[in-house]
Design a protein around this motif. Structure first.
Motif, PDB file in Angstrom:
ATOM      1  N   THR A 257       0.823  -1.215   0.000  1.00 49.47           N
ATOM      2  CA  THR A 257       0.000   0.000   0.000  1.00 49.47           C
ATOM      3  C   THR A 257       0.852   1.258   0.000  1.00 49.47           C
ATOM      4  OG1 THR A 257      -1.749  -1.169   1.195  1.00 49.47           O
ATOM      5  CG2 THR A 257      -1.826   1.242   1.239  1.00 49.47           C
ATOM      6  N   ASN A 258       2.019   1.215   0.658  1.00 48.47           N
ATOM      7  CA  ASN A 258       2.829   2.417   0.852  1.00 48.47           C
ATOM      8  C   ASN A 258       4.096   2.453  -0.005  1.00 48.47           C
ATOM      9  OD1 ASN A 258       1.534   3.939   3.326  1.00 48.47           O
ATOM     10  ND2 ASN A 258       1.487   1.763   3.856  1.00 48.47           N
ATOM     11  N   ASN A 259       4.099   1.705  -1.100  1.00 50.64           N
ATOM     12  CA  ASN A 259       5.196   1.763  -2.075  1.00 50.64           C
ATOM     13  C   ASN A 259       6.535   1.381  -1.437  1.00 50.64           C
ATOM     14  OD1 ASN A 259       6.244   2.104  -4.628  1.00 50.64           O
ATOM     15  ND2 ASN A 259       6.429   4.330  -4.469  1.00 50.64           N
ATOM     16  N   ILE A 260       6.496   0.312  -0.633  1.00 49.71           N
ATOM     17  CA  ILE A 260       7.703  -0.181   0.039  1.00 49.71           C
ATOM     18  C   ILE A 260       8.051  -1.543  -0.551  1.00 49.71           C
ATOM     19  CG2 ILE A 260       8.745  -0.827   2.239  1.00 49.71           C
ATOM     20  CD1 ILE A 260       6.525   0.915   3.575  1.00 49.71           C
ATOM     21  N   ARG A 261       9.274  -1.684  -1.025  1.00 43.12           N
ATOM     22  CA  ARG A 261       9.721  -2.972  -1.567  1.00 43.12           C
ATOM     23  C   ARG A 261      10.383  -3.763  -0.451  1.00 43.12           C
ATOM     24  NH1 ARG A 261       8.210  -6.819  -4.795  1.00 43.12           N
ATOM     25  NH2 ARG A 261       9.931  -8.039  -5.644  1.00 43.12           N
ATOM     26  N   PHE A 262       9.814  -4.925  -0.137  1.00 42.13           N
ATOM     27  CA  PHE A 262      10.325  -5.793   0.929  1.00 42.13           C
ATOM     28  C   PHE A 262      11.332  -6.751   0.309  1.00 42.13           C
ATOM     29  CE2 PHE A 262       9.336  -8.713   4.642  1.00 42.13           C
ATOM     30  CZ  PHE A 262       9.690  -7.788   5.603  1.00 42.13           C
ATOM     31  N   ILE A 263      12.610  -6.622   0.635  1.00 40.12           N
ATOM     32  CA  ILE A 263      13.671  -7.385  -0.034  1.00 40.12           C
ATOM     33  C   ILE A 263      14.339  -8.322   0.972  1.00 40.12           C
ATOM     34  CG2 ILE A 263      15.810  -7.251  -1.337  1.00 40.12           C
ATOM     35  CD1 ILE A 263      15.005  -4.418  -2.157  1.00 40.12           C
TER      36      ILE A 263
END
Length: 310
Positions: A257-263
């Motif tokens: 939702t908040n434009n965060i890429r989980f890497i």
């Protein structure tokens, strides 16, 4: 009479429920579980049946429910089997296991990770690239060899320790900014004296094991990390370990939702690729050990002076 009434309802087409035990979740809720599994798999977190059970359990407890067919709100293998039958887009596969040595030294595996990382971080400023990691503090000084009188059965050293473990969640960005610490004690209760005179703006919690479980990780992300990320503009990246406790439905949805890429980092490579493990924790641990030795030496000198005066 009950059976006749049920038969009458079926004849009149008023019995809309499916035969057998009724489903615990709605179709929409189960579809959400399936979508979450697919999402985290694309992030590099393959979900095991145990991970699925934990995801479902966390969802139930977040809603404050008590599901009677489940033991302690944890679904059993029969539910997992039925769930997979109802979700044809999911399938169980055997994951290929590799040795720790191969994972640590496989040049191709590491190269592929950095190639993918470069693509993911393209256009993201340094202040928007975050790395988190947990570290554990134990006050047990351990055992060491000492010199004592021959024949002594139980040589002991006097040390103030309780073998308690405290976990810290540390997170910083590529620009050098550190977030406030999240401190998790090993305890059933969190005492007020434990949060006095601590690090500035630190958040405190406790678990029975002292480690970060899925609930504590969710609390850290949603209440401490997410507000910081929301204040930043553009895309953000969050790099961390590949752990099942991070397979949190709320966390992944908040990232999307908040434009965060989980890497996630590749499995069994954190001692080589985890920035905090490689560059941040070792010098701090060395400094702490140095301070401990200095304090211990001071105590020994004071004890020696006391014995001489005696």
């Amino acid at each position: 009479m009950v059976y006749l009434h049920t038969l009458w309802l079926k004849i009149k087409e008023r019995h809309k429920n499916r035969p057998g035990q009724q489903k615990v979740f709605t179709d929409q809720e189960e579809d959400a579980f399936a979508a979450h599994i697919i999402t985290v798999s694309t992030f590099g977190y393959p979900v095991s049946t145990f991970d699925l059970k934990c995801i479902v359990k966390s969802s139930i407890e977040r809603q404050g429910k008590k599901v009677k067919p489940f033991k302690n709100n944890m679904p059993g293998p029969d539910w997992v089997k039925s769930f997979l039958k109802r979700q044809p887009q999911l399938s169980q596969r055997i994951a290929q296991n590799i040795t720790h040595a191969r994972a640590a030294t496989d040049e191709e595996n590491v190269k592929n990770f950095f190639d993918n990382l470069e693509a993911e971080l393209e256009g993201i400023p340094a202040e928007n690239i975050w790395n988190y990691d947990e570290t554990n503090l134990v006050d047990d000084p351990g055992q060491t060899k000492i010199i004592t009188k021959r024949g002594t059965k139980y040589p002991e050293r006097i040390r103030n320790s309780s073998k308690a473990c405290t976990s810290l969640m540390v997170c910083g960005n590529a620009e050098g900014q550190l977030d406030p610490l999240y401190i998790n004690y090993k305890s059933q209760k969190l005492w007020n004296t434990w949060i006095e005179n601590g690090p500035a703006n630190a958040t405190y919690d406790r678990t029975a094991s002292g480690w970060f479980d899925y609930q504590v990780f969710e609390d850290w992300f949603l209440n401490l990390m997410l507000p910081i990320l929301k204040r930043q503009e553009g895309r953000k990246a969050l790099i961390g370990d590949n752990l099942s406790s991070h397979l949190n439905q709320q966390v992944i949805e908040a990232c999307e939702t908040n434009n965060i890429r989980f890497i996630p980092l590749p499995p069994n490579t954190t001692h080589l690729l985890q920035p905090l493990d490689v560059a941040f924790f070792p010098p701090n641990e060395a400094k702490m050990a140095q301070n401990f030795k200095r304090v211990e030496g001071k105590q020994l000198r004071q004890q020696s002076l006391f014995d001489t005066k005696g």
